[in-house]
Every structure is written in structure tokens, then in C-alpha cells.
Design a protein around this motif. Structure first.
Motif, PDB file in Angstrom:
ATOM      1  N   THR A 105      -4.843 -57.027  29.990  1.00  0.00           N
ATOM      2  CA  THR A 105      -3.735 -56.264  29.417  1.00  0.00           C
ATOM      3  C   THR A 105      -3.443 -56.723  27.995  1.00  0.00           C
ATOM      4  O   THR A 105      -2.888 -55.954  27.209  1.00  0.00           O
ATOM      5  CB  THR A 105      -2.460 -56.425  30.264  1.00  0.00           C
ATOM      6  N   SER A 123       4.340 -57.411  31.360  1.00  0.00           N
ATOM      7  CA  SER A 123       4.800 -56.630  32.512  1.00  0.00           C
ATOM      8  C   SER A 123       5.042 -55.172  32.128  1.00  0.00           C
ATOM      9  O   SER A 123       4.776 -54.264  32.907  1.00  0.00           O
ATOM     10  CB  SER A 123       6.061 -57.244  33.116  1.00  0.00           C
ATOM     11  N   ILE A 126       1.685 -53.455  32.037  1.00  0.00           N
ATOM     12  CA  ILE A 126       1.189 -53.220  33.394  1.00  0.00           C
ATOM     13  C   ILE A 126       1.870 -51.985  33.989  1.00  0.00           C
ATOM     14  O   ILE A 126       1.224 -51.123  34.586  1.00  0.00           O
ATOM     15  CB  ILE A 126       1.401 -54.466  34.279  1.00  0.00           C
ATOM     16  N   LYS A 127       3.183 -51.867  33.794  1.00  0.00           N
ATOM     17  CA  LYS A 127       3.907 -50.699  34.311  1.00  0.00           C
ATOM     18  C   LYS A 127       3.440 -49.411  33.630  1.00  0.00           C
ATOM     19  O   LYS A 127       3.287 -48.377  34.283  1.00  0.00           O
ATOM     20  CB  LYS A 127       5.406 -50.890  34.116  1.00  0.00           C
ATOM     21  N   LEU A 129       0.463 -48.845  32.295  1.00  0.00           N
ATOM     22  CA  LEU A 129      -0.878 -48.530  32.788  1.00  0.00           C
ATOM     23  C   LEU A 129      -0.838 -47.938  34.191  1.00  0.00           C
ATOM     24  O   LEU A 129      -1.571 -46.987  34.493  1.00  0.00           O
ATOM     25  CB  LEU A 129      -1.761 -49.779  32.751  1.00  0.00           C
ATOM     26  N   HIS A 130       0.034 -48.463  35.048  1.00  0.00           N
ATOM     27  CA  HIS A 130       0.178 -47.880  36.394  1.00  0.00           C
ATOM     28  C   HIS A 130       0.701 -46.454  36.308  1.00  0.00           C
ATOM     29  O   HIS A 130       0.242 -45.567  37.020  1.00  0.00           O
ATOM     30  CB  HIS A 130       1.109 -48.733  37.256  1.00  0.00           C
ATOM     31  N   ARG A 131       1.680 -46.230  35.435  1.00  0.00           N
ATOM     32  CA  ARG A 131       2.254 -44.889  35.291  1.00  0.00           C
ATOM     33  C   ARG A 131       1.209 -43.901  34.779  1.00  0.00           C
ATOM     34  O   ARG A 131       1.209 -42.721  35.135  1.00  0.00           O
ATOM     35  CB  ARG A 131       3.454 -44.940  34.341  1.00  0.00           C
ATOM     36  N   GLY A 133      -1.892 -44.050  35.523  1.00  0.00           N
ATOM     37  CA  GLY A 133      -2.924 -43.883  36.535  1.00  0.00           C
ATOM     38  C   GLY A 133      -4.033 -44.918  36.505  1.00  0.00           C
ATOM     39  O   GLY A 133      -5.073 -44.726  37.137  1.00  0.00           O
ATOM     40  N   PHE A 134      -3.848 -46.023  35.803  1.00  0.00           N
ATOM     41  CA  PHE A 134      -4.862 -47.067  35.740  1.00  0.00           C
ATOM     42  C   PHE A 134      -4.456 -48.219  36.644  1.00  0.00           C
ATOM     43  O   PHE A 134      -3.281 -48.475  36.858  1.00  0.00           O
ATOM     44  CB  PHE A 134      -5.037 -47.570  34.304  1.00  0.00           C
ATOM     45  N   GLU A 135      -5.457 -48.916  37.143  1.00  0.00           N
ATOM     46  CA  GLU A 135      -5.176 -50.083  37.974  1.00  0.00           C
ATOM     47  C   GLU A 135      -6.200 -51.162  37.683  1.00  0.00           C
ATOM     48  O   GLU A 135      -7.310 -50.881  37.231  1.00  0.00           O
ATOM     49  CB  GLU A 135      -5.166 -49.737  39.455  1.00  0.00           C
ATOM     50  N   TYR A 136      -5.815 -52.392  37.949  1.00  0.00           N
ATOM     51  CA  TYR A 136      -6.668 -53.547  37.717  1.00  0.00           C
ATOM     52  C   TYR A 136      -7.628 -53.688  38.877  1.00  0.00           C
ATOM     53  O   TYR A 136      -7.218 -53.623  40.035  1.00  0.00           O
ATOM     54  CB  TYR A 136      -5.778 -54.788  37.594  1.00  0.00           C
ATOM     55  N   ARG A 137      -8.876 -53.847  38.579  1.00  0.00           N
ATOM     56  CA  ARG A 137      -9.870 -54.009  39.627  1.00  0.00           C
ATOM     57  C   ARG A 137     -10.689 -55.267  39.353  1.00  0.00           C
ATOM     58  O   ARG A 137     -11.143 -55.478  38.245  1.00  0.00           O
ATOM     59  CB  ARG A 137     -10.843 -52.824  39.658  1.00  0.00           C
TER      60      ARG A 137
END
Length: 188
Positions: A105, A123, A126-127, A129-131, A133-137
Motif C-alpha cells: 500500500t 489504513s 486500505i479502505k 482499495l477495498h471500496r 474492489g481490490f484486495e491483498y493477496r
């Protein structure tokens, strides 16, 4: 002290429906439950103890009921802030994120600060990116060697192929990447 029986039959029935609705929103149902317990004659400390709340919260929810009824009881009063990036900037960011892999990030935060002049905390990024549509893999490492049965099946297939070649046929091995002995999976 709050006196027993302050709800009308209609108000009580409406609250009972809200409490018993299995798919209802949890917050309003919990508040309705508090009002019903107060109407049953329980004291504020008893209701607070039963509902795992503090006395002030029970008084506050009762005040909301008195001031506005069911509508006021269902309000949360929380409003999120407006996005720091415009819709166009978010679309541009999504395009960049889809075009290449960012492993942290910190990289994305630096890109946003440089390109859009907007600073995000870790933080907050991260919020965002989640909004979007992305996620940590983080990929899982595979074992170094396949199971013995798989190895034996490969050897049998390889020997069968070699035995079926003509004398002028050649077998050539190519390795395009030279993998490390103990690879470490990257994430992003």
C-alpha cells in the motif's frame, strides 16, 4: 425512573415486529428491545445489565424514542466523509492499478500523492482499495517436490516417449527462467 407502560398497544406491536424480524438491521432491533424492556417495567440498570449496555445508552435510546418514535430510534447519525479523490481520479487510479502489480500500500499511497496530490494514511488507503474492489493477496508456496506417485507417472510417460522416437529425433530441454531453489512468493 422510567415508568412502566408508556407505549401504546400499536407502538408495542411495531417494536415487537422489529425485534423479531430475522433479517432486520441489528442496531434498530436492539434499540427496540431496550424500549420494550423499559415498557415492561424493568429499571434502567436492569435493562443495561441484560443488554450489556451502560445506563447512559439506555437513557439516550429512551430519549430518542420520546423525541421521535420509531423513526428516531432507527437513525444512526453517522455520516461518512466525502471521498478525497474525485470520481475521475478514482477511475484513473483503478486503470493504473489494473495495468501493473503493486506489492504494498506504500507504493499505491506514493502514486496517489504524486499523481493526484492527495495524501492517505495506510489504513485509509486500505479502505479506499477495498471500496474500489481490490484486495491483498498473498500466494501460497507449493511444495518443492510433487508427490512420489506424480514423479513416477512422469518418469513412465517420459521413458515411453523416448522409446517411441526415431534414431534421428532429438530431445531438447529449455529453461527460460532459472528458478531459485527456495522461492519466496511475492504478494500484492
Amino acid at each position: 425512573m422510567i415508568k412502566k407502560g408508556f407505549l401504546s398497544a400499536e407502538e408495542r406491536q411495531g417494536l415487537l415486529v422489529q425485534v423479531r424480524r430475522p433479517s432486520g438491521v441489528h442496531g434498530p432491533a436492539r434499540r427496540a428491545h431496550v424500549i420494550l424492556l423499559l415498557d415492561d417495567g424493568l429499571s434502567v440498570p436492569e435493562v443495561a445489565r441484560l443488554m450489556y449496555l451502560d445506563d447512559d445508552t439506555v437513557y439516550q435510546w429512551h430519549r430518542r424514542w420520546i423525541d421521535g418514535g420509531p423513526a428516531r430510534l432507527s437513525e444512526f447519525g453517522w455520516k461518512g466523509s466525502s471521498p478525497r479523490l474525485s470520481l475521475e481520479d478514482e477511475v484513473a487510479l483503478v486503470d493504473v492499478l489494473k495495468s501493473r502489480l503493486f506489492t504494498t500500500t506504500v507504493e499505491v499511497t506514493a502514486l496517489v500523492e504524486e499523481r493526484f496530490a492527495v495524501r492517505y494514511s495506510r489504513s485509509g488507503m486500505i479502505k479506499l482499495l477495498h471500496r474500489l474492489g481490490f484486495e491483498y493477496r498473498k500466494p501460497k508456496a507449493l511444495p518443492r517436490l510433487p508427490p512420489v506417485e506424480t514423479q513416477e507417472a512422469f518418469v513412465a510417460a517420459y521413458e515411453s516417449m523416448l522409446n517411441g522416437l526415431d534414431a534421428k529425433d532429438q530431445v531438447v530441454f529449455g529453461d527460460a527462467v532459472h528458478p531459485e531453489h527456495q522461492t519466496r512468493p511475492a504478494s500484492g
